[in-house]
Design an enzyme around this catalytic site. Structure first.
Site, PDB file in Angstrom:
ATOM      1  N   ASP A   8      22.986   8.771  47.795  1.00  0.00           N
ATOM      2  CA  ASP A   8      23.606  10.037  48.205  1.00  0.00           C
ATOM      3  C   ASP A   8      23.392  11.045  47.077  1.00  0.00           C
ATOM      4  O   ASP A   8      22.649  10.779  46.112  1.00  0.00           O
ATOM      5  CB  ASP A   8      25.080   9.844  48.599  1.00  0.00           C
ATOM      6  CG  ASP A   8      25.999   9.575  47.405  1.00  0.00           C
ATOM      7  OD1 ASP A   8      25.494   9.446  46.259  1.00  0.00           O
ATOM      8  OD2 ASP A   8      27.220   9.484  47.612  1.00  0.00           O
ATOM      9  N   THR A  67      29.871   5.485  42.852  1.00  0.00           N
ATOM     10  CA  THR A  67      30.435   4.238  42.321  1.00  0.00           C
ATOM     11  C   THR A  67      29.659   3.001  42.742  1.00  0.00           C
ATOM     12  O   THR A  67      29.838   1.927  42.157  1.00  0.00           O
ATOM     13  CB  THR A  67      31.870   4.043  42.843  1.00  0.00           C
ATOM     14  OG1 THR A  67      31.807   4.022  44.288  1.00  0.00           O
ATOM     15  CG2 THR A  67      32.803   5.142  42.382  1.00  0.00           C
ATOM     16  N   HIS A  98      24.155 -17.177  44.161  1.00  0.00           N
ATOM     17  CA  HIS A  98      25.201 -17.775  44.985  1.00  0.00           C
ATOM     18  C   HIS A  98      25.337 -17.120  46.362  1.00  0.00           C
ATOM     19  O   HIS A  98      25.643 -17.809  47.337  1.00  0.00           O
ATOM     20  CB  HIS A  98      26.562 -17.675  44.276  1.00  0.00           C
ATOM     21  CG  HIS A  98      26.683 -18.593  43.092  1.00  0.00           C
ATOM     22  ND1 HIS A  98      27.888 -18.866  42.479  1.00  0.00           N
ATOM     23  CD2 HIS A  98      25.745 -19.299  42.408  1.00  0.00           C
ATOM     24  CE1 HIS A  98      27.679 -19.713  41.462  1.00  0.00           C
ATOM     25  NE2 HIS A  98      26.388 -19.977  41.392  1.00  0.00           N
ATOM     26  N   HIS A 133      25.751 -23.429  48.229  1.00  0.00           N
ATOM     27  CA  HIS A 133      25.850 -21.975  48.456  1.00  0.00           C
ATOM     28  C   HIS A 133      25.289 -21.588  49.826  1.00  0.00           C
ATOM     29  O   HIS A 133      25.728 -20.607  50.418  1.00  0.00           O
ATOM     30  CB  HIS A 133      25.123 -21.217  47.345  1.00  0.00           C
ATOM     31  CG  HIS A 133      25.622 -21.573  45.985  1.00  0.00           C
ATOM     32  ND1 HIS A 133      26.908 -21.297  45.563  1.00  0.00           N
ATOM     33  CD2 HIS A 133      25.019 -22.225  44.961  1.00  0.00           C
ATOM     34  CE1 HIS A 133      27.070 -21.760  44.342  1.00  0.00           C
ATOM     35  NE2 HIS A 133      25.947 -22.326  43.946  1.00  0.00           N
TER      36      HIS A 133
HETATM   37  C1  RB5 Z   1      30.524  11.211  46.460  1.00  0.00           C
HETATM   38  O1  RB5 Z   1      31.197  12.178  45.736  1.00  0.00           O
HETATM   39  C2  RB5 Z   1      31.148   9.844  46.184  1.00  0.00           C
HETATM   40  O2  RB5 Z   1      32.336   9.718  46.868  1.00  0.00           O
HETATM   41  C3  RB5 Z   1      30.182   8.749  46.569  1.00  0.00           C
HETATM   42  O3  RB5 Z   1      28.991   8.922  45.874  1.00  0.00           O
HETATM   43  C4  RB5 Z   1      30.601   7.323  46.281  1.00  0.00           C
HETATM   44  O4  RB5 Z   1      31.049   7.172  44.979  1.00  0.00           O
HETATM   45  C5  RB5 Z   1      31.479   6.688  47.263  1.00  0.00           C
HETATM   46  O5  RB5 Z   1      31.805   5.497  47.189  1.00  0.00           O
END
Ligand code: RB5
Length: 149
Positions: A8, A67, A98, A133
């Site tokens: 993204d 994230t 695993h 596994h």
């Molecule tokens: C975008 O700002 C952010 O929410 C996205 O990149 C991500 O971290 C979502 O899990």
């Protein structure tokens, strides 16, 4: 390997770094992500990468967002996908050995370029260990089938 990558807007730069890294290692990269100046919702991008893998157009997928969490949750909704969000190499190794993870995810706001490359290499070089596994991975597939997706 043919590797689908997607991202993204939070992970545009990291996607470019990883694409370059994978290409330098001799992999073929299919870019399902967005570029500088574009915006995209992570569920859409996670699904794109996941479908490439589920449909066998790619051998593996790497999906990136801020994230790594949102895009991994989205990718895991696609039948046959085992997406693992990893912020360090140990988890990446275990995710393959695993869990036989077929999509690797991480966050551009969590890991730096060099750590992301190390996580990627560790995951790509690890091998699924099978044995006990395999039964557990089969149980994951059984959940897919129960959902009838
Ligand atoms: C975008 O700002 C952010 O929410 C996205 O990149 C991500 O971290 C979502 O899990």
């Amino acid at each position: 390997m043919i590797i689908a990558v997607g991202n993204d807007h939070a992970a545009v730069e990291l996607k470019e770094t990883i694409k370059e890294h994978l290409t330098a290692m001799g992999h073929e990269v299919i870019d399902c992500g967005i570029n500088r100046g574009e915006k995209a919702d992570y569920p859409v991008m996670g699904e794109k990468v996941a479908r490439m893998v589920a449909d066998k157009q790619a051998d593996a997928g790497i999906a990136m967002c801020g994230t790594g969490i949102g895009i991994s949750i989205a990718a895991n909704k696609v039948k046959g996908i085992r997406a693992a969000c990893c912020s360090e190499p140990y988890s990446a190794k275990m995710a393959k050995e695993h869990n036989n993870a077929n999509v690797l995810c991480y966050g551009a706001r969590v890991v730096g370029d060099e750590l992301a490359k190390m996580i990627t290499d560790t995951w790509l070089n690890a091998e699924f260990q099978g044995g006990r596994h395999a039964k557990r991975v089969d149980l994951i597939s059984a959940i897919d089938n129960k959902e009838d997706r």
